[in-house]
Design a protein around this motif. Structure first.
Motif, PDB file in Angstrom:
ATOM      1  N   ASN A 104      90.968 -33.240 -34.893  1.00  0.00           N
ATOM      2  CA  ASN A 104      91.198 -31.091 -35.263  1.00  0.00           C
ATOM      3  C   ASN A 104      90.982 -30.321 -33.903  1.00  0.00           C
ATOM      4  OD1 ASN A 104      91.364 -33.358 -37.162  1.00  0.00           O
ATOM      5  ND2 ASN A 104      89.060 -32.447 -38.331  1.00  0.00           N
ATOM      6  N   GLN A 105      90.136 -30.183 -32.585  1.00  0.00           N
ATOM      7  CA  GLN A 105      90.456 -28.986 -32.329  1.00  0.00           C
ATOM      8  C   GLN A 105      91.627 -29.624 -31.854  1.00  0.00           C
ATOM      9  OE1 GLN A 105      86.531 -30.509 -29.820  1.00  0.00           O
ATOM     10  NE2 GLN A 105      85.507 -29.124 -31.351  1.00  0.00           N
ATOM     11  N   ALA A 106      92.299 -30.302 -30.844  1.00  0.00           N
ATOM     12  CA  ALA A 106      93.193 -30.111 -30.593  1.00  0.00           C
ATOM     13  C   ALA A 106      95.101 -29.770 -31.932  1.00  0.00           C
ATOM     14  CB  ALA A 106      94.268 -31.695 -30.287  1.00  0.00           C
ATOM     15  N   LEU A 107      94.684 -30.061 -33.155  1.00  0.00           N
ATOM     16  CA  LEU A 107      95.826 -29.321 -33.578  1.00  0.00           C
ATOM     17  C   LEU A 107      95.031 -27.769 -33.914  1.00  0.00           C
ATOM     18  CD1 LEU A 107      97.586 -29.666 -36.456  1.00  0.00           C
ATOM     19  CD2 LEU A 107      95.544 -29.681 -37.810  1.00  0.00           C
ATOM     20  N   PHE A 108      93.656 -27.325 -34.191  1.00  0.00           N
ATOM     21  CA  PHE A 108      93.468 -25.547 -34.261  1.00  0.00           C
ATOM     22  C   PHE A 108      94.041 -25.380 -32.744  1.00  0.00           C
ATOM     23  CE2 PHE A 108      89.929 -27.373 -36.550  1.00  0.00           C
ATOM     24  CZ  PHE A 108      90.100 -27.697 -37.886  1.00  0.00           C
ATOM     25  N   ASP A 109      93.777 -25.772 -31.651  1.00  0.00           N
ATOM     26  CA  ASP A 109      94.531 -25.432 -30.116  1.00  0.00           C
ATOM     27  C   ASP A 109      96.152 -25.320 -30.884  1.00  0.00           C
ATOM     28  OD1 ASP A 109      92.206 -24.765 -29.528  1.00  0.00           O
ATOM     29  OD2 ASP A 109      92.037 -26.804 -28.542  1.00  0.00           O
ATOM     30  N   ALA A 110      96.599 -25.582 -30.893  1.00  0.00           N
ATOM     31  CA  ALA A 110      97.843 -25.944 -30.729  1.00  0.00           C
ATOM     32  C   ALA A 110      98.858 -25.441 -31.528  1.00  0.00           C
ATOM     33  CB  ALA A 110      98.966 -27.566 -31.593  1.00  0.00           C
ATOM     34  N   VAL A 111      97.966 -24.713 -32.682  1.00  0.00           N
ATOM     35  CA  VAL A 111      98.556 -23.606 -33.786  1.00  0.00           C
ATOM     36  C   VAL A 111      98.051 -22.126 -33.007  1.00  0.00           C
ATOM     37  CG1 VAL A 111      97.354 -22.372 -36.168  1.00  0.00           C
ATOM     38  CG2 VAL A 111      97.580 -24.716 -35.556  1.00  0.00           C
ATOM     39  N   ASN A 112      96.372 -22.339 -33.275  1.00  0.00           N
ATOM     40  CA  ASN A 112      96.310 -20.821 -32.142  1.00  0.00           C
ATOM     41  C   ASN A 112      96.658 -20.352 -30.618  1.00  0.00           C
ATOM     42  OD1 ASN A 112      94.432 -20.714 -34.402  1.00  0.00           O
ATOM     43  ND2 ASN A 112      92.842 -21.376 -33.530  1.00  0.00           N
ATOM     44  N   ALA A 146      88.510 -22.147 -47.694  1.00  0.00           N
ATOM     45  CA  ALA A 146      87.721 -23.413 -47.646  1.00  0.00           C
ATOM     46  C   ALA A 146      87.482 -23.976 -49.202  1.00  0.00           C
ATOM     47  CB  ALA A 146      87.750 -24.220 -46.729  1.00  0.00           C
ATOM     48  N   LEU A 147      86.202 -23.230 -49.577  1.00  0.00           N
ATOM     49  CA  LEU A 147      85.765 -23.626 -50.899  1.00  0.00           C
ATOM     50  C   LEU A 147      86.413 -22.882 -51.588  1.00  0.00           C
ATOM     51  CD1 LEU A 147      83.056 -24.660 -51.553  1.00  0.00           C
ATOM     52  CD2 LEU A 147      81.884 -22.078 -51.153  1.00  0.00           C
ATOM     53  N   HIS A 148      86.760 -21.465 -51.383  1.00  0.00           N
ATOM     54  CA  HIS A 148      87.843 -21.864 -52.716  1.00  0.00           C
ATOM     55  C   HIS A 148      88.588 -22.165 -52.689  1.00  0.00           C
ATOM     56  CE1 HIS A 148      91.414 -18.535 -54.346  1.00  0.00           C
ATOM     57  NE2 HIS A 148      90.175 -18.041 -54.947  1.00  0.00           N
ATOM     58  N   LEU A 149      89.801 -23.141 -51.635  1.00  0.00           N
ATOM     59  CA  LEU A 149      90.502 -23.771 -52.465  1.00  0.00           C
ATOM     60  C   LEU A 149      90.362 -24.952 -53.054  1.00  0.00           C
ATOM     61  CD1 LEU A 149      93.581 -24.281 -52.561  1.00  0.00           C
ATOM     62  CD2 LEU A 149      93.687 -24.637 -50.158  1.00  0.00           C
ATOM     63  N   THR A 150      89.125 -25.064 -52.399  1.00  0.00           N
ATOM     64  CA  THR A 150      88.109 -26.949 -52.529  1.00  0.00           C
ATOM     65  C   THR A 150      87.951 -26.768 -53.981  1.00  0.00           C
ATOM     66  OG1 THR A 150      87.565 -27.473 -50.047  1.00  0.00           O
ATOM     67  CG2 THR A 150      86.253 -28.563 -52.280  1.00  0.00           C
ATOM     68  N   ASP A 202      89.296 -26.823 -45.504  1.00  0.00           N
ATOM     69  CA  ASP A 202      89.251 -26.185 -44.495  1.00  0.00           C
ATOM     70  C   ASP A 202      90.436 -26.748 -43.044  1.00  0.00           C
ATOM     71  OD1 ASP A 202      87.211 -24.837 -42.670  1.00  0.00           O
ATOM     72  OD2 ASP A 202      87.045 -26.110 -41.425  1.00  0.00           O
ATOM     73  N   ILE A 203      91.169 -27.609 -42.930  1.00  0.00           N
ATOM     74  CA  ILE A 203      91.862 -27.392 -42.273  1.00  0.00           C
ATOM     75  C   ILE A 203      93.072 -26.491 -42.035  1.00  0.00           C
ATOM     76  CG2 ILE A 203      93.300 -29.447 -40.466  1.00  0.00           C
ATOM     77  CD1 ILE A 203      91.437 -31.420 -40.535  1.00  0.00           C
ATOM     78  N   ILE A 204      93.483 -27.169 -43.463  1.00  0.00           N
ATOM     79  CA  ILE A 204      94.564 -26.420 -43.630  1.00  0.00           C
ATOM     80  C   ILE A 204      94.447 -24.825 -43.705  1.00  0.00           C
ATOM     81  CG2 ILE A 204      95.731 -26.071 -46.132  1.00  0.00           C
ATOM     82  CD1 ILE A 204      95.515 -28.643 -46.472  1.00  0.00           C
ATOM     83  N   THR A 205      93.363 -24.296 -44.198  1.00  0.00           N
ATOM     84  CA  THR A 205      92.825 -22.885 -44.942  1.00  0.00           C
ATOM     85  C   THR A 205      92.913 -22.087 -42.970  1.00  0.00           C
ATOM     86  OG1 THR A 205      90.912 -23.566 -44.928  1.00  0.00           O
ATOM     87  CG2 THR A 205      92.352 -22.866 -46.502  1.00  0.00           C
ATOM     88  N   ARG A 206      92.410 -22.710 -42.000  1.00  0.00           N
ATOM     89  CA  ARG A 206      92.406 -22.469 -40.384  1.00  0.00           C
ATOM     90  C   ARG A 206      93.939 -22.567 -40.325  1.00  0.00           C
ATOM     91  NH1 ARG A 206      87.525 -22.474 -38.370  1.00  0.00           N
ATOM     92  NH2 ARG A 206      88.415 -24.142 -36.216  1.00  0.00           N
ATOM     93  N   ALA A 207      94.589 -23.407 -40.318  1.00  0.00           N
ATOM     94  CA  ALA A 207      96.177 -23.991 -39.683  1.00  0.00           C
ATOM     95  C   ALA A 207      97.088 -22.860 -40.027  1.00  0.00           C
ATOM     96  CB  ALA A 207      96.642 -25.128 -40.035  1.00  0.00           C
TER      97      ALA A 207
END
Length: 319
Positions: free
Chosen positions: A125-133, A299-303, A173-178
């Motif tokens: 997941n950190q690899a995904l966040f890094d790729a997005v950022n 993330a909590l709002h979406l959940t 959380d992953i979706i909202t962070r990305a």
């Protein structure tokens, strides 16, 4: 550091990490004296049924809250009022207003509040966040996340009532962070019985789409598996993993670009160790809090939106 660990069920995942550390002293708290003593003894901890002592005893530095969701917000607030740091299992609260109250209280306090967003510490997941950022592959256009599990935790329900808060929150959380919060959401469900079900949620954004697929319908031999496929303008990251209650998933992440496929060289790490390592680093003044209440509100709002759609649908259905 002295830690009051509240909860003998999922608290065991945190206990296993603490037991491997030499810089903490842990007392496990529970309601049942025999069960609490037995569980604590497995990790070499002392035990207690006097939960009030976790807040009134000045020797405790951190209260680790692994209790049912309805107790999360109240116990975090109580810890802050007692002048203690708090680590709380996800979700932060079962109600967005309670979550906002905790967030505000944490902002006013000189103590730290941590939410166990363990998925942020999974290397894939950190690899995904890094790729997005970093924009390594251009803009993220499509994100598909999936988790399919057998009933590996005796006594734990993974039916429609439980799945949104207990299983989908990490994906949200992953979706909202990305990608941030979506413009529209579509949810479909299927239930085998009260403890086994599946949810498919599709999210629309101005220039992207995402999907989260969660299932507890799998046979025991399947175990627990998950992953994601993230499609960017100039490449794809594809992750697969196998995981269990021990919190130590194994898996791979492959990058697909015009140059061909490449398996990413990721560190070997489990999410709960990474999360607690982060908590300790923050409390030692060596890092900034990356899992604060404020960081989990989207993330909590979406959940909670998914939970309302799933469980309102069940209540309102003429069947």
């Amino acid at each position: 550091m002295k830690i009051a660990l509240l909860g003998t069920n999922f608290g065991q995942a945190h206990a296993a990490v603490y037991a491997a550390r030499a810089d903490v002293e842990v007392v496990m708290f529970g309601r049942d004296p025999q069960k609490t003593a037995h569980t604590a003894g497995q990790f070499g901890f002392a035990s207690s049924t006097d939960v009030d002592a976790a807040f009134t005893d000045p020797s405790y530095d951190l209260v680790d809250i692994c209790l049912p969701v309805p107790l999360h917000a109240a116990y975090v607030l109580r810890a802050l009022e007692a002048g203690k740091h708090a680590l709380v299992e996800l979700p932060l609260a079962g109600d967005i207003e309670d979550a906002k109250r905790v967030t505000a209280a944490a902002a006013r306090s000189d103590k730290h509040v941590f939410v166990d967003m363990f998925e942020r510490f999974i290397p894939a997941n950190q690899a995904l966040f890094d790729a997005v950022n970093e924009g390594a592959y251009g803009r993220l256009e499509q994100l598909t996340l999936w988790n399919m599990t057998a009933p590996l935790w005796p006594g734990a329900s993974l039916g429609l009532k439980a799945l949104p808060l207990e299983a989908m929150h990490s994906d949200m959380d992953i979706i909202t962070r990305a990608l941030g919060l979506p413009q529209d959401v579509t949810v479909t469900t299927v239930a085998r019985d009260k403890d086994s079900a599946a949810i498919e949620a599709v999210f629309g954004f101005d220039d992207a789409t995402a999907r989260s697929s969660i299932s507890s319908l799998m046979p025991e031999a399947w175990g627990a598996r998950g992953g994601y496929t993230a499609t960017f303008a100039h490449g794809v990251l594809d992750a697969t993993s196998t995981m269990g209650f021990d919190g130590k998933p194994s898996g791979t992440v492959t990058a697909y670009t015009a140059d061909g496929p490449r398996v990413l060289d990721l560190p070997s790490a489990d999410q709960y160790t990474g999360m607690i390592d982060h908590v300790m680093a923050v409390l030692r003044g060596q890092a900034e809090n990356q899992i604060s209440p404020a960081s989990v509100l989207e993330a909590l709002h979406l959940t909670l939106d998914i939970d309302q759609r799933v469980n309102r649908k069940r209540v309102d259905s003429p069947r």
